[in-house]
Design a protein around this motif. Structure first.
Motif, PDB file in Angstrom:
ATOM      1  N   SER A 209      -0.291  10.121  -5.938  1.00 33.53           N
ATOM      2  CA  SER A 209       0.254  10.034  -7.292  1.00 33.53           C
ATOM      3  C   SER A 209      -0.305  11.156  -8.165  1.00 33.53           C
ATOM      4  N   ARG A 210       0.392  11.448  -9.253  1.00 34.92           N
ATOM      5  CA  ARG A 210       0.036  12.565 -10.127  1.00 34.92           C
ATOM      6  C   ARG A 210      -0.270  12.100 -11.549  1.00 34.92           C
ATOM      7  N   GLN A 218      -7.754  14.501  -9.523  1.00 32.88           N
ATOM      8  CA  GLN A 218      -7.606  15.812 -10.161  1.00 32.88           C
ATOM      9  C   GLN A 218      -8.894  16.634 -10.152  1.00 32.88           C
ATOM     10  N   THR A 219     -10.000  16.020  -9.717  1.00 32.14           N
ATOM     11  CA  THR A 219     -11.275  16.743  -9.794  1.00 32.14           C
ATOM     12  C   THR A 219     -11.996  16.843  -8.450  1.00 32.14           C
ATOM     13  N   VAL A 220     -12.062  15.768  -7.702  1.00 34.05           N
ATOM     14  CA  VAL A 220     -12.844  15.758  -6.465  1.00 34.05           C
ATOM     15  C   VAL A 220     -11.998  15.381  -5.250  1.00 34.05           C
ATOM     16  N   GLY A 221     -11.224  14.297  -5.342  1.00 32.00           N
ATOM     17  CA  GLY A 221     -10.535  13.759  -4.166  1.00 32.00           C
ATOM     18  C   GLY A 221      -9.298  14.520  -3.750  1.00 32.00           C
ATOM     19  N   GLY A 222      -8.547  15.052  -4.724  1.00 33.70           N
ATOM     20  CA  GLY A 222      -7.318  15.764  -4.414  1.00 33.70           C
ATOM     21  C   GLY A 222      -6.121  14.831  -4.271  1.00 33.70           C
ATOM     22  N   HIS A 223      -4.951  15.423  -4.110  1.00 33.22           N
ATOM     23  CA  HIS A 223      -3.708  14.645  -4.020  1.00 33.22           C
ATOM     24  C   HIS A 223      -3.218  14.475  -2.582  1.00 33.22           C
ATOM     25  N   ASN A 224      -3.992  14.935  -1.628  1.00 28.71           N
ATOM     26  CA  ASN A 224      -3.683  14.694  -0.217  1.00 28.71           C
ATOM     27  C   ASN A 224      -4.515  13.500   0.235  1.00 28.71           C
ATOM     28  N   TYR A 225      -3.852  12.387   0.539  1.00 25.94           N
ATOM     29  CA  TYR A 225      -4.563  11.170   0.930  1.00 25.94           C
ATOM     30  C   TYR A 225      -5.043  11.320   2.369  1.00 25.94           C
ATOM     31  N   ARG A 226      -6.330  11.641   2.515  1.00 23.45           N
ATOM     32  CA  ARG A 226      -6.955  11.850   3.826  1.00 23.45           C
ATOM     33  C   ARG A 226      -7.685  10.574   4.238  1.00 23.45           C
ATOM     34  N   ASP A 254     -10.343   2.910  -2.079  1.00 26.55           N
ATOM     35  CA  ASP A 254      -9.428   4.054  -2.082  1.00 26.55           C
ATOM     36  C   ASP A 254      -8.604   4.024  -3.369  1.00 26.55           C
ATOM     37  N   ASP A 255      -8.294   5.209  -3.905  1.00 29.39           N
ATOM     38  CA  ASP A 255      -7.501   5.252  -5.133  1.00 29.39           C
ATOM     39  C   ASP A 255      -6.241   4.407  -4.994  1.00 29.39           C
ATOM     40  N   THR A 256      -5.563   4.537  -3.867  1.00 32.12           N
ATOM     41  CA  THR A 256      -4.374   3.718  -3.609  1.00 32.12           C
ATOM     42  C   THR A 256      -4.250   3.494  -2.109  1.00 32.12           C
ATOM     43  N   LEU A 257      -4.821   2.407  -1.643  1.00 30.78           N
ATOM     44  CA  LEU A 257      -4.789   2.121  -0.207  1.00 30.78           C
ATOM     45  C   LEU A 257      -3.356   1.999   0.297  1.00 30.78           C
ATOM     46  N   THR A 258      -2.450   1.550  -0.575  1.00 34.07           N
ATOM     47  CA  THR A 258      -1.063   1.324  -0.159  1.00 34.07           C
ATOM     48  C   THR A 258      -0.216   2.594  -0.199  1.00 34.07           C
ATOM     49  N   ASP A 259      -0.834   3.758  -0.392  1.00 36.35           N
ATOM     50  CA  ASP A 259      -0.095   5.026  -0.317  1.00 36.35           C
ATOM     51  C   ASP A 259       0.507   5.233   1.067  1.00 36.35           C
ATOM     52  N   ASN A 260      -0.142   4.678   2.087  1.00 33.18           N
ATOM     53  CA  ASN A 260       0.307   4.843   3.470  1.00 33.18           C
ATOM     54  C   ASN A 260       0.656   3.458   4.016  1.00 33.18           C
ATOM     55  N   ILE A 261       1.942   3.102   3.926  1.00 34.04           N
ATOM     56  CA  ILE A 261       2.376   1.745   4.268  1.00 34.04           C
ATOM     57  C   ILE A 261       2.123   1.391   5.737  1.00 34.04           C
ATOM     58  N   ALA A 282      -3.809  -0.942  -5.464  1.00 36.89           N
ATOM     59  CA  ALA A 282      -2.427  -0.820  -5.009  1.00 36.89           C
ATOM     60  C   ALA A 282      -1.542  -0.357  -6.157  1.00 36.89           C
ATOM     61  N   LYS A 283      -0.509   0.383  -5.821  1.00 40.35           N
ATOM     62  CA  LYS A 283       0.507   0.732  -6.802  1.00 40.35           C
ATOM     63  C   LYS A 283       1.542  -0.392  -6.830  1.00 40.35           C
ATOM     64  N   ALA A 284       2.167  -0.604  -7.982  1.00 40.51           N
ATOM     65  CA  ALA A 284       3.063  -1.753  -8.154  1.00 40.51           C
ATOM     66  C   ALA A 284       4.448  -1.494  -7.572  1.00 40.51           C
ATOM     67  N   ASN A 285       4.469  -0.990  -6.343  1.00 41.91           N
ATOM     68  CA  ASN A 285       5.744  -0.707  -5.681  1.00 41.91           C
ATOM     69  C   ASN A 285       5.707  -1.055  -4.195  1.00 41.91           C
ATOM     70  N   VAL A 286       4.734  -1.860  -3.795  1.00 43.19           N
ATOM     71  CA  VAL A 286       4.589  -2.196  -2.372  1.00 43.19           C
ATOM     72  C   VAL A 286       5.711  -3.152  -1.960  1.00 43.19           C
ATOM     73  N   PRO A 287       6.423  -2.860  -0.866  1.00 42.98           N
ATOM     74  CA  PRO A 287       7.515  -3.732  -0.435  1.00 42.98           C
ATOM     75  C   PRO A 287       7.019  -5.140  -0.104  1.00 42.98           C
ATOM     76  N   ARG A 288       7.875  -6.109  -0.331  1.00 45.44           N
ATOM     77  CA  ARG A 288       7.511  -7.505  -0.081  1.00 45.44           C
ATOM     78  C   ARG A 288       7.072  -7.712   1.366  1.00 45.44           C
ATOM     79  N   GLU A 289       7.763  -7.052   2.306  1.00 47.59           N
ATOM     80  CA  GLU A 289       7.420  -7.230   3.724  1.00 47.59           C
ATOM     81  C   GLU A 289       5.982  -6.788   3.991  1.00 47.59           C
ATOM     82  N   THR A 290       5.565  -5.691   3.370  1.00 49.46           N
ATOM     83  CA  THR A 290       4.192  -5.213   3.548  1.00 49.46           C
ATOM     84  C   THR A 290       3.209  -6.156   2.865  1.00 49.46           C
ATOM     85  N   LEU A 291       3.558  -6.624   1.684  1.00 51.66           N
ATOM     86  CA  LEU A 291       2.699  -7.582   0.982  1.00 51.66           C
ATOM     87  C   LEU A 291       2.469  -8.821   1.843  1.00 51.66           C
ATOM     88  N   LYS A 292       3.517  -9.266   2.522  1.00 58.13           N
ATOM     89  CA  LYS A 292       3.375 -10.458   3.370  1.00 58.13           C
ATOM     90  C   LYS A 292       2.433 -10.191   4.538  1.00 58.13           C
TER      91      LYS A 292
END
Length: 476
Positions: A209-210, A218-226, A254-261, A282-292
């Motif tokens: 996310s940006r 924006q300072t240490v971790g970067g926008h590439n989820y490694r 992790d900033d957003t563990l659900t970045d990688n479904i 988590a970001k508020a866009n995780v599919p219901r199937e993944t949430l389950k």
């Protein structure tokens, strides 16, 4: 190998400035995150020690003997705590002029030249991702040969070495939790929405996310989820289960563990085999199937950044989230029995009196179990900071917190001054929590558990103290 100490220095009473805290400030309810970013390089260096002074109520007198017992002290610092940390470094150096002192953290990664100029007792700062940089320092490799640092040479001139490559193979990093076990008291770490005691660590770094306000990507971790491999993470979880049998919940920071479904589903299934109760950001866009899948395998709670209930503001901050998607996500979580701790920010670009009320109404509608309301904080190195300077929303000289360590409203708009944004936080909390349905759910939670009864009563006292102190800060 140099005798190395990793230090989160003594600071304001109750101040969480730790290298795991996303907002370095005193909270509404006393809270402390694990100093994971300090524990990681500590884990690389044999016979190192980690001291996290604030949660352990340690003063300078409690730690000063390390100035003569150690060769190297690395302090994590932040924009709000920088001045205080510089004073600690000066006092340590006075006790042992031969001591090497280094700073790490987002604020020195952003502007190493400024940090060195304003911290004359500091020998070096490690920029960006600093784990193996600090290992090189501890090996007593000459500063001139270490990538990723800025340092003073023998003439006192500040030299900026070339950057270190970003770490891509995250499995190279050792576990941080053995350092917790060795040096920290887990019961000192307390987050209101997590079961106590808890343990947290990272399974990866970076965030796709940006969001313009968010500090770490924006300072240490970067926008590439490694990420670490699932097997590597599970091995550390197994260690945690043995080392911390009293743990009630594991939090993945992790900033957003659900970045990688696909990965979060695979990780969840392995956690389910271990019977672990766990939570994550988590970001508020995780599919219901993944949430389950997550729910069926031990996921109890999601920490979700809703930020605002106004779609234009979400566009302004590059959140990449639609309100309707977040509403459906919240409904899915309720139906599946996943608890949400929701975070909101007031004072973001585009904020008005009307959008504040819109966000309060939105919070009531999505109805997280608990919430955190923060003030927009323009941390140096973020797009929000640059934007605020350019537009004259603040002059860049403030330090994000009061002299007591509580967050202040820095951004001020012609139509919405900082004082009114500050006042709206208390109004938000009151309108959200002082509802019959919310009071009923909290009371119901308390009557079913003596432990929860004691905990919520303590938090209630701290919360009302928070509201009273905010009033006093305003009057001052």
């Amino acid at each position: 190998m140099m005798r190395s100490l990793f230090l989160q220095a003594p600071s304001f009473d109750g101040y969480d400035g730790g290298a795991g805290s996303r907002y370095q400030a005193k909270r509404e309810i006393r809270s402390f995150w694990y100093p994971t970013w300090l524990a990681q390089p500590a884990a690389l260096i044999p016979d190192s020690k980690l001291i996290d002074a604030p949660p352990h109520d340690l003063t300078f007198d409690d730690i000063k003997h390390h100035a003569v017992e150690r060769d190297l002290i690395v302090l994590h610092t932040s924009t709000p705590g920088f001045r205080s940390d510089v004073k600690v470094a000066e006092m340590l150096k006075a006790l042992n002029p031969k001591l090497k002192i280094g700073f790490i953290g987002a604020t020195v990664a952003v502007d190493a030249a400024w940090a060195m100029e304003n911290a004359p007792s500091v020998d070096f700062v490690a920029r960006n991702e600093f784990d193996f940089t600090i290992l090189d320092v501890a090996k007593d490799i000459p500063f001139a040969d270490i990538k990723g640092i800025s340092y003073r040479n023998s003439e006192g001139v500040v030299i900026h070495n070339e950057d270190r490559d970003t770490l891509m193979d995250m499995d190279q990093l050792p576990f941080v939790t053995p350092v917790y076990k060795r040096d920290l008291e887990m019961e000192k770490y307390f987050i209101g929405y997590l079961k106590h005691p808890y343990v947290s660590f990272y399974t990866g770094r970076g965030c796709k996310s940006r969001c313009t306000f968010c500090l770490w990507p924006q300072t240490v971790g970067g926008h590439n989820y490694r990420v670490r491999s699932v097997g590597h993470v599970i091995d550390e979880v197994k260690y945690v289960l043995k080392a911390f049998p009293q743990m009630k919940e594991l939090f993945f920071d992790d900033d957003t563990l659900t970045d990688n479904i696909p990965r979060v589903e695979a990780l969840a299934r392995e956690l389910g085999k271990l019977g672990v109760t766990w939570s994550c950001n988590a970001k508020a866009n995780v599919p219901r199937e993944t949430l389950k899948v997550m729910r069926d395998n031990g996921c109890r709670l999601l920490l979700v950044g809703y930020e605002s209930g106004n779609q234009q503001i979400l566009h302004n901050i590059k959140k990449g989230l639609r309100i309707e998607v977040a509403k459906k996500f919240s409904k899915d979580c309720r139906e599946l029995g996943i608890t949400i701790h929701g975070t909101f920010i007031l004072g973001l670009p585009g904020e008005t009196h009307e959008t504040i009320q819109e966000t309060i109404a939105y919070a009531k509608e999505v109805n997280p179990h608990t919430i955190q309301v923060s003030l927009a904080a323009p941390y140096p190195g973020t797009f929000l900071y640059k934007q605020a300077i350019e537009n004259g929303w603040f002059d860049g000289t403030d330090h994000l917190v009061t002299e007591g360590g509580t967050q202040i409203a820095q951004l001020s708009y012609p139509h919405l001054p900082a004082e009114q944004i500050f006042e709206s936080v208390a109004d938000f909390y009151k309108k959200f929590y002082f509802r019959p349905s919310k009071i009923g759910s909290i009371v119901g939670e308390m009557v079913t558990s003596p432990t929860m009864m004691k905990r919520r009563l303590r938090e209630g006292v701290e919360f009302f103290d928070f509201l009273r102190n905010r009033h006093q800060d305003k009057a001052a």
